[in-house]
Each structure stands twice: as C-alpha cells, then as structure tokens.
Motif scaffolding. Structure first.
Motif, PDB file in Angstrom:
ATOM      1  N   SER A  74      91.348  19.259 -23.006  1.00 37.49           N
ATOM      2  CA  SER A  74      91.031  19.924 -21.748  1.00 37.49           C
ATOM      3  C   SER A  74      90.181  19.036 -20.850  1.00 37.49           C
ATOM      4  O   SER A  74      90.148  19.224 -19.644  1.00 37.49           O
ATOM      5  N   SER A  75      89.490  18.070 -21.443  1.00 39.06           N
ATOM      6  CA  SER A  75      88.658  17.175 -20.644  1.00 39.06           C
ATOM      7  C   SER A  75      89.417  15.906 -20.276  1.00 39.06           C
ATOM      8  O   SER A  75      89.077  15.210 -19.332  1.00 39.06           O
ATOM      9  N   GLY A  76      90.438  15.596 -21.040  1.00 41.61           N
ATOM     10  CA  GLY A  76      91.265  14.427 -20.757  1.00 41.61           C
ATOM     11  C   GLY A  76      92.607  14.646 -21.407  1.00 41.61           C
ATOM     12  O   GLY A  76      93.148  15.716 -21.377  1.00 41.61           O
ATOM     13  N   LYS A  77      93.146  13.631 -22.004  1.00 40.94           N
ATOM     14  CA  LYS A  77      94.374  13.800 -22.778  1.00 40.94           C
ATOM     15  C   LYS A  77      94.345  12.787 -23.917  1.00 40.94           C
ATOM     16  O   LYS A  77      95.207  11.928 -24.039  1.00 40.94           O
TER      17      LYS A  77
ATOM     18  N   ILE B  47      81.178  22.078 -28.119  1.00 46.07           N
ATOM     19  CA  ILE B  47      79.867  21.437 -28.265  1.00 46.07           C
ATOM     20  C   ILE B  47      79.761  20.297 -27.255  1.00 46.07           C
ATOM     21  O   ILE B  47      80.775  19.779 -26.773  1.00 46.07           O
ATOM     22  N   GLU B  48      78.535  19.921 -26.937  1.00 47.63           N
ATOM     23  CA  GLU B  48      78.327  18.753 -26.081  1.00 47.63           C
ATOM     24  C   GLU B  48      78.853  17.506 -26.795  1.00 47.63           C
ATOM     25  O   GLU B  48      78.894  17.480 -28.020  1.00 47.63           O
ATOM     26  N   PRO B  49      79.270  16.474 -26.043  1.00 45.16           N
ATOM     27  CA  PRO B  49      79.237  16.325 -24.585  1.00 45.16           C
ATOM     28  C   PRO B  49      80.503  16.794 -23.893  1.00 45.16           C
ATOM     29  O   PRO B  49      80.748  16.432 -22.747  1.00 45.16           O
ATOM     30  N   LEU B  50      81.325  17.619 -24.562  1.00 40.91           N
ATOM     31  CA  LEU B  50      82.567  18.095 -23.955  1.00 40.91           C
ATOM     32  C   LEU B  50      82.584  19.598 -23.729  1.00 40.91           C
ATOM     33  O   LEU B  50      83.637  20.186 -23.520  1.00 40.91           O
ATOM     34  N   SER B  51      81.415  20.246 -23.778  1.00 35.27           N
ATOM     35  CA  SER B  51      81.383  21.679 -23.458  1.00 35.27           C
ATOM     36  C   SER B  51      81.265  21.853 -21.945  1.00 35.27           C
ATOM     37  O   SER B  51      81.026  20.906 -21.209  1.00 35.27           O
ATOM     38  N   TRP B  52      81.447  23.094 -21.507  1.00 32.54           N
ATOM     39  CA  TRP B  52      81.385  23.453 -20.082  1.00 32.54           C
ATOM     40  C   TRP B  52      82.460  22.724 -19.281  1.00 32.54           C
ATOM     41  O   TRP B  52      83.531  22.467 -19.799  1.00 32.54           O
TER      42      TRP B  52
ATOM     43  N   LYS C 248      85.619  21.981 -17.449  1.00 36.34           N
ATOM     44  CA  LYS C 248      86.901  22.695 -17.490  1.00 36.34           C
ATOM     45  C   LYS C 248      87.225  23.126 -18.920  1.00 36.34           C
ATOM     46  O   LYS C 248      88.335  23.561 -19.211  1.00 36.34           O
ATOM     47  N   VAL C 249      86.252  22.985 -19.830  1.00 36.67           N
ATOM     48  CA  VAL C 249      86.499  23.200 -21.251  1.00 36.67           C
ATOM     49  C   VAL C 249      86.012  24.599 -21.656  1.00 36.67           C
ATOM     50  O   VAL C 249      86.452  25.592 -21.102  1.00 36.67           O
TER      51      VAL C 249
ATOM     52  N   GLY D 126      85.632  14.394 -12.999  1.00 36.51           N
ATOM     53  CA  GLY D 126      85.685  15.699 -12.336  1.00 36.51           C
ATOM     54  C   GLY D 126      85.893  16.847 -13.299  1.00 36.51           C
ATOM     55  O   GLY D 126      85.594  18.001 -12.978  1.00 36.51           O
ATOM     56  N   ASN D 127      86.388  16.540 -14.496  1.00 33.69           N
ATOM     57  CA  ASN D 127      86.617  17.604 -15.475  1.00 33.69           C
ATOM     58  C   ASN D 127      85.319  18.101 -16.094  1.00 33.69           C
ATOM     59  O   ASN D 127      85.324  19.076 -16.842  1.00 33.69           O
ATOM     60  N   LYS D 128      84.218  17.421 -15.810  1.00 33.94           N
ATOM     61  CA  LYS D 128      82.910  17.900 -16.274  1.00 33.94           C
ATOM     62  C   LYS D 128      82.285  18.871 -15.283  1.00 33.94           C
ATOM     63  O   LYS D 128      81.176  19.354 -15.487  1.00 33.94           O
TER      64      LYS D 128
END
Length: 444
Positions: free
Chosen positions: A17-20, A233-238, A240-241, A289-291
């Motif tokens: 969801s943050s990248g691919k 969990i961080e660093p990929l929470s919030w 667009k996730v 931008g996905n963050k």
C-alpha cells in the motif's frame, strides 16, 4: 471490561500500500521472530494480493518466501492469512477453476491458515466456489465485503452478500474498507446486523487510513461486535496504509475493551528492521506522497493499495498531456493540478460504469479509463475512446455482475463496436488449464 479484541498485522499490505515491493525471503525470516516477540498479534497477513507477483519481479521464488515467512508464526500459534482475489486468485485476470482449487491446497501446505476471499464486484458467484475449495484444501475461508459509498451499496446490499456467503460455508467475514472511505456509523450498523444474526461468525475489520476515517471506524465496529482489527507498525503505518497498532490498542483500552500489551522493545526492533529493508531498496518503490493522508480521497474513493502505481502513471501522463497543451498555447499542468483533474474524472466515470467497488483490478480499470479520458479530452476527442479489453470486460459483465447500471452512452458505444453484454457466471467462461500449465512448466 468489554469483550476481547484481537489484532492482525497486515505486514504484506503495509508494503504494497505504500509502494509495490516487499522484503526478500531472508528479510522476512529476520522480521518474523520480532513480530512474534511483540506479543500483541493473533494473526499476521503474510502473503496473497500482489505478494507473489512482486516477489517474482524481485527475482525470487514466492513459494519459498511464503513457506519461510509462515513457518515461525505456525510454530508460535499465530494464525497466518492471505489475500485472495476470488475469480482472479493471485492474478489481475480470471483463473480457471482447476487452478483456483489447487491454490488452496498449495497455500495450506505452505503454512497459510486463512484465506480472505474477495471479489472486486462483490459478485458472490466469484466467491462461493472458493469457499468450498478453501475448506477442501484445509484453509479457513474468510469472505470479504468490499466497502464503498454509493446509492447501491446499502446496508441491505451488504447483508444480502453476507447471508449468501455464510450459507455457502464462510466461517468469517471481513469488512474490507480498502479505500478507508467507509463511513464509521455505517460500518458500525453493518457489523451489528451481521453479529446479531450470526453471533458465531468472526468479523475482521480492514480499513486503510488515507482519508482519515479509520480510527473512528475501528471504534464503531468494535463497539458493535467486531472481533479482529487489521493494523500496521511504523515506519509504514498511517499515510495510505493502516492505523498503527499502538494507537489502536490505546484507544480501545481507554474504551474498556480487553486488549493485549505490546512489547515496546520488540516493536522498536521491528520498526528498525522495516526501515532497514526500505533503505536496502533505496526507497525506489515508495512514493513519499503515500505517507500523507488526504481528505481528497473521500470524493474519488480510490484505495491506498494503488496509490504508488497511480502516481507513477500520472507522472508519465503529465508529460504527454502538457505536450498537447503546449501545442495549443495553454499553460502546463502541475502534478497537483492533474491529480485533482484525475480525482474529478474518476468521480465522473465511476457511476457511469455501474459503481464497481474500487478495489483490484476494478480500481485500476476505472482509474485507467479516467486517465485516458483526461488525455483524449485534451486532444479534443472526448471521453471513452481509449479503453482496452479489460476495461470493456468489466463494463460488459465478463468479470461478474456490476452492482449498478451502465450509462446509456456506454451501452450505445458498445453496440456501435459490436460488443455484447452478458450476465453469465464469469468462471464458466474459462476452461480448465492445469494440464497445459504443467506441460509449459516441463518445457521451460
């Protein structure tokens, strides 16, 4: 004390969801024991969705990666689950019945316990066969209701789907709020309707954070009987996730629910490892931008899982559109200008193609129609002149029943092009192919 709420870490969906991209097999083996050490997860989403596709693009064997990642969780008694595209299985297009049936046996052998079966059109005909095959293969079938907001997506609409899949043997229901646009009060009412009628059915909520409603939605579904919440969990929470597990546990604990404690030392280790994996890929596949959360997503309803690819597509299209505008003596469009134009065009296109829930692959199809429209409008050609067979397949009913009504303009366009609409059960359009695939594998 209110009921016990369990948590799932959607580690697969966090990345995609943050990248691919996602961690390699050796990295997944390193993170699994740390996730277990955190002590707060009853489930982990380990594979499915785009996992296997992205693994192949990274030059790895996804079967090896799934086995390696699932093994520690299996040994620790933490259930593993995967995302399953129903008719499309693990692809972006339909899969023959014999291949779909075999997939569940393979995934069970690899250590995946639960399959989350969804259909991008919420057509139960694409879901029900998979319930049977999942049970036969030794997996727990969890059926997803793809949540969106439209005049046709009412409480009664979703309850009718739940009735049918539960009658067919679904043991769990997922409220799959893939764009995070589900209204909290609506989700609470839907959860209560299902729980009141089927108290034994487990309800899992999966809500992305993009437009900012997810925490309110989590509180509503929990107060109305939900059992399990998907978190990150961080660093990929919030972004667009998904909401971070720390915040969700804090909120629900304060509301009086029984929730697990988090081993914060292990959380920080998992956080550091995840950042290390991102750095190892130099962030190539993560758009910054996905963050960022954005209320603009409420209008277009596009899901977090496709934001990375969408921004890449938009960047390429911007160059082409601006070249057209320059020739006309018009000002160039910035990325922000084009993004708003795209969101507005998605809002225009979506009802005209019958309100398909914006989830893979139909979110991509609707977005692609809108993107092509932006170009052809600039070229003075109008709308709906650059649609491929996949886009037409959705409109014509070849992937399943569209929830709404196709616009008369598109019906007339289809007639002019000699295209025919169908209400056929989509999986009957495919012939079995395992023998052909086995032959191809032997030859290669």
């Amino acid at each position: 004390m209110k009921k016990k709420i369990q948590f799932s870490l959607v580690y697969r969906d966090m990345w995609q969801s943050s990248g691919k991209f996602q961690p390699r097999k050796d990295q997944l083996e390193r993170i699994a024991p740390v996730i277990i050490e955190m002590g707060c997860f009853a489930r982990v989403e380990t594979n499915g969705g785009a996992f296997e596709q992205v693994n192949l693009l990274a030059g790895e064997n996804p079967n090896d990666a799934v086995r390696a990642f699932c093994k520690p969780f299996n040994e620790a008694g933490i259930k593993t689950h995967m995302l399953d595209r129903g008719l499309n299985a693990l692809r972006m297009y339909p899969v023959p019945d014999d291949v779909r049936a075999l997939m569940y046996k393979v995934k069970a052998k690899q250590g995946t316990n639960i399959t989350r079966i969804f259909d991008g059109l919420n057509d139960v005909r694409n879901i029900i066969p998979s319930i049977k095959w999942a049970k036969e293969g030794g997996m727990t079938p969890q059926c997803a209701l793809c949540i969106t907001n439209s005049p046709v997506h009412t409480l009664e609409y979703y309850m009718n789907i739940a009735d049918q899949v539960i009658a067919a043997g679904a043991e769990e229901i997922c409220l799959k709020d893939m764009a995070g646009i589900g209204q909290p009060a609506f989700l609470g009412k839907l959860t209560k309707m299902i729980k009141d009628k089927y108290p034994e059915i487990i309800i899992q909520y999966h809500g992305h954070s993009g437009p900012g409603l997810s925490m309110a939605s989590i509180l509503e579904v929990c107060n109305n009987g939900a059992d399990i919440i998907d978190t990150a969990i961080e660093p990929l929470s919030w972004g667009k996730v998904h909401p971070d597990v720390i915040s969700v546990i804090s909120m629900l604990k304060n509301e009086g629910f029984e929730v697990p404690e988090i081993n914060m030392s292990a959380y920080m280790k998992a956080r550091a490892l995840t950042q290390e994996f991102i750095d190892d890929w130099l962030g190539y596949f993560i758009n910054p931008g996905n963050k960022i959360m954005s209320s603009l997503l409420l209008g277009c309803g596009l899901p977090g899982g496709m934001m990375g690819s969408m921004m890449a597509d938009l960047g390429g299209m911007r160059t082409t559109i601006n070249n057209v505008r320059k020739k006309k003596g018009e000002d160039e469009l910035s990325m922000d200008d084009l993004l708003i134009k795209l969101f507005d065009e998605v809002e225009y296109v979506w009802p005209r193609v019958g309100y398909p829930p914006l989830v893979t692959p139909f979110s991509q199809y609707v977005k692609n129609i809108a993107l092509m429209n932006l170009l052809t409008i600039e070229q003075g050609k109008g709308r709906f002149v650059m649609m491929d067979e996949s886009m037409w397949g959705m409109i014509l009913g070849k992937s399943g029943k569209i929830p709404g009504t196709i616009d008369p303009e598109l019906v007339e366009l289809a007639k002019k092009q000699g295209r025919e609409f169908t209400d056929v059960d989509a999986h009957t359009l495919l012939t079995d192919a395992l023998d052909d695939f086995r032959k191809e594998m032997d030859e290669n």
